[in-house]
Design an enzyme around this catalytic site. Structure first.
Site, PDB file in Angstrom:
ATOM      1  N   GLU A 149      13.680 -43.879  40.114  1.00  0.00           N
ATOM      2  CA  GLU A 149      13.041 -44.699  39.487  1.00  0.00           C
ATOM      3  C   GLU A 149      13.877 -45.345  38.542  1.00  0.00           C
ATOM      4  OE1 GLU A 149       9.450 -43.309  37.928  1.00  0.00           O
ATOM      5  OE2 GLU A 149       8.680 -45.138  37.453  1.00  0.00           O
ATOM      6  N   ILE A 157      13.317 -35.786  44.178  1.00  0.00           N
ATOM      7  CA  ILE A 157      12.494 -34.722  44.919  1.00  0.00           C
ATOM      8  C   ILE A 157      11.064 -35.116  44.715  1.00  0.00           C
ATOM      9  CG2 ILE A 157      14.022 -32.633  44.359  1.00  0.00           C
ATOM     10  CD1 ILE A 157      12.209 -31.907  42.048  1.00  0.00           C
ATOM     11  N   ASP A 158      10.760 -35.960  43.842  1.00  0.00           N
ATOM     12  CA  ASP A 158       9.436 -36.294  43.523  1.00  0.00           C
ATOM     13  C   ASP A 158       8.588 -37.284  44.254  1.00  0.00           C
ATOM     14  OD1 ASP A 158       9.905 -35.128  41.058  1.00  0.00           O
ATOM     15  OD2 ASP A 158      10.167 -37.110  39.904  1.00  0.00           O
ATOM     16  N   MET A 160       7.101 -29.259  40.125  1.00  0.00           N
ATOM     17  CA  MET A 160       7.673 -30.467  39.761  1.00  0.00           C
ATOM     18  C   MET A 160       6.823 -31.629  40.438  1.00  0.00           C
ATOM     19  SD  MET A 160      11.526 -30.214  38.748  1.00  0.00           S
ATOM     20  CE  MET A 160      12.031 -29.214  37.068  1.00  0.00           C
ATOM     21  N   ARG A 176       6.842 -34.919  38.427  1.00  0.00           N
ATOM     22  CA  ARG A 176       6.587 -36.083  37.366  1.00  0.00           C
ATOM     23  C   ARG A 176       5.005 -36.451  37.232  1.00  0.00           C
ATOM     24  NH1 ARG A 176      10.837 -37.835  34.261  1.00  0.00           N
ATOM     25  NH2 ARG A 176      12.611 -37.706  35.710  1.00  0.00           N
ATOM     26  N   GLU A 217       3.142 -30.347  37.891  1.00  0.00           N
ATOM     27  CA  GLU A 217       3.265 -30.331  36.135  1.00  0.00           C
ATOM     28  C   GLU A 217       2.550 -31.708  35.569  1.00  0.00           C
ATOM     29  OE1 GLU A 217       7.429 -31.131  35.559  1.00  0.00           O
ATOM     30  OE2 GLU A 217       7.714 -32.792  37.010  1.00  0.00           O
ATOM     31  N   ARG A 252      -1.782 -14.697  36.861  1.00  0.00           N
ATOM     32  CA  ARG A 252      -0.308 -14.946  36.488  1.00  0.00           C
ATOM     33  C   ARG A 252       0.275 -16.171  36.756  1.00  0.00           C
ATOM     34  NH1 ARG A 252      -1.311 -10.611  34.702  1.00  0.00           N
ATOM     35  NH2 ARG A 252      -0.749  -8.614  34.799  1.00  0.00           N
ATOM     36  N   HIS A 277      13.578 -25.850  38.008  1.00  0.00           N
ATOM     37  CA  HIS A 277      15.012 -26.564  38.365  1.00  0.00           C
ATOM     38  C   HIS A 277      15.324 -25.868  39.894  1.00  0.00           C
ATOM     39  CE1 HIS A 277      14.597 -28.482  34.669  1.00  0.00           C
ATOM     40  NE2 HIS A 277      15.369 -29.276  35.295  1.00  0.00           N
ATOM     41  N   VAL A 278      14.634 -24.648  40.132  1.00  0.00           N
ATOM     42  CA  VAL A 278      14.866 -24.030  41.361  1.00  0.00           C
ATOM     43  C   VAL A 278      14.559 -24.771  42.551  1.00  0.00           C
ATOM     44  CG1 VAL A 278      14.019 -22.124  42.870  1.00  0.00           C
ATOM     45  CG2 VAL A 278      14.498 -21.583  40.606  1.00  0.00           C
TER      46      VAL A 278
HETATM   47  O1  F6P Z   1      12.503 -36.367  38.802  1.00  0.00           O
HETATM   48  C1  F6P Z   1      12.910 -35.339  38.963  1.00  0.00           C
HETATM   49  C2  F6P Z   1      12.257 -34.164  38.082  1.00  0.00           C
HETATM   50  O2  F6P Z   1      12.818 -32.900  38.701  1.00  0.00           O
HETATM   51  C3  F6P Z   1      10.839 -33.994  37.724  1.00  0.00           C
HETATM   52  O3  F6P Z   1      10.154 -33.361  38.884  1.00  0.00           O
HETATM   53  C4  F6P Z   1      10.914 -33.311  36.611  1.00  0.00           C
HETATM   54  O4  F6P Z   1       9.908 -33.857  36.139  1.00  0.00           O
HETATM   55  C5  F6P Z   1      12.349 -33.819  35.857  1.00  0.00           C
HETATM   56  O5  F6P Z   1      13.022 -34.356  37.109  1.00  0.00           O
HETATM   57  C6  F6P Z   1      12.666 -32.790  35.109  1.00  0.00           C
HETATM   58  O6  F6P Z   1      13.792 -33.426  34.316  1.00  0.00           O
HETATM   59  P1  F6P Z   1      15.099 -32.723  33.650  1.00  0.00           P
HETATM   60  O7  F6P Z   1      16.085 -32.256  34.676  1.00  0.00           O
HETATM   61  O8  F6P Z   1      15.675 -33.725  32.795  1.00  0.00           O
HETATM   62  O9  F6P Z   1      14.514 -31.437  32.998  1.00  0.00           O
END
Ligand code: F6P
Length: 345
Positions: A103, A127-128, A170, A172, A223, A270, A276-277
């Site tokens: 985007e 990935i979103d 993740m 967004r 998230e 839990r 970021h994996v």
């Molecule tokens: O847009 C990809 C993304 O991994 C989202 O899913 C996540 O909210 C964001 O980027 C995380 O961003 P950053 O790598 O800046 O922490």
């Protein structure tokens, strides 16, 4: 013969290198040359450019990340950004740029094209999976694969200890990754921003599972899910800070959901935050295939001077759409997916 630039902007994802390789090979096959622009749009404004020939892209197909580096640097927000960018384009005789982005990066590409008639074409990656104009984006399949594997692993340990496992993924502001991996991994509850289930309903479902003799559960939460109550009251989503494109950085809702579940049901809970994996490591075959096809189409668009377009997927076909269509609005998870995930009773 023309010189084309290629850049990767915004958050990285698996499959970017496969796209870069396809652009280089596709352009060379048509008699053109390619330069790599490092660190997204910044590499054009503060010139940081490397030649990319066939040798430079040899062996990168299966590698995650991006050999060009990436950033959320936005020329419209930085003093002298636009001047620097146009000056480098002129000085290096770059005939046009292929921007691989989501985007934010493609939003910049669209603005550059409409406001400055800048020669740019796009390739959708994130990935979103939330970009309009395409059925799927590079990186989504790999992220879903990683999350599904994590859910499978959490299932076995959840079962051993009679626990509720909350998995935060993740995405967004959309729930594509949560819905796809939750369905694929057989999650018992999937929480997405598009149709946020009330936390009371979540707890009822977990109690029902216990009553049915299933005393462990998997809850996948995107998230971007705002904690929602039956009254309609909403809290969140949990925002950490704001990134360089001005988007909220999300994360932390998994813990909030887990605390609510423990308080309401008393079940041991839990939390696993995949983080970021989900963006790391080698791309799936499907992402490599997609990135290669999109890269080749983008090279064709650049060679034809079809600026302001984005290579995209429609069903089984690679097509192209305007950057305007691609960036007009965010694409949400379709209701059918949400129904399939069992969110709607
Ligand atoms: O847009 C990809 C993304 O991994 C989202 O899913 C996540 O909210 C964001 O980027 C995380 O961003 P950053 O790598 O800046 O922490």
């Amino acid at each position: 013969m023309s010189v084309f630039g290629v850049l990767t902007g915004g958050g990285d994802c698996p499959g970017l290198n496969a796209a870069i390789r396809a652009i280089v090979r596709g352009s060379i096959a048509q008699g053109h040359t390619v330069v790599g622009i490092r660190q997204g749009w910044r590499g054009l404004a503060e010139p940081d450019v490397v030649p990319l020939d066939r040798r430079a892209v040899a062996g990168i197909l299966p590698r995650g990340g991006t050999i060009l580096g990436s950033s959320g640097w936005n020329p419209f927000r930085e003093a002298g950004g636009i001047e620097g960018l146009t000056e480098t384009t002129r000085a290096l005789e770059i005939a046009g740029v292929v921007a691989i982005g989501g985007e934010g990066t493609l939003g910049v590409a669209h603005l550059l094209h409409t406001e400055l008639d800048y020669p740019v074409v796009g390739i959708p990656k994130t990935i979103d999976n939330d970009l309009a104009g395409t059925d799927v984006t590079i990186g989504f399949d790999t992220a879903v694969h990683i999350c599904t594997e994590a859910i499978d692993r959490l299932h076995t340990t959840a079962e051993s200890h009679n626990r509720v496992m909350v998995v935060e993924v993740m995405g967004r502001n959309t729930g594509w990754i949560a819905a796809a991996s939750g369905i694929s991994g057989g999650a018992d509850v999937i929480l997405v921003p598009e149709l946020p289930t009330a936390i009371e309903d979540v707890c009822d479902r977990l109690r029902q599972r216990h009553a049915d003799g299933k005393d462990f559960s998997i809850v996948v939460v995107a998230e971007g899910y705002p904690l929602t109550r039956r009254s309609g009251e909403q809290q969140g989503p949990v925002v950490q800070d704001v990134d360089t494109y001005g988007y909220a950085r999300l994360g932390g809702i998994g813990r909030v959901v887990a605390e609510e579940i423990t308080r309401e049901t008393g079940y041991e809970t839990r939390v696993t935050v995949l983080g970021h994996v989900q963006r790391g490591g080698t791309p799936t075959a499907r992402d490599r295939f997609l990135a290669t096809r999109l890269g080749l189409r983008a090279a064709e668009l650049a060679a034809a001077g079809s600026w302001g377009r984005m290579a995209a997927v429609r069903g089984m076909e690679i097509v192209d759409v305007s950057l305007e269509e691609a960036t007009r609005e965010r694409r949400s998870v379709p209701p059918a997916w949400i129904a399939a995930s069992g969110i709607v009773e």
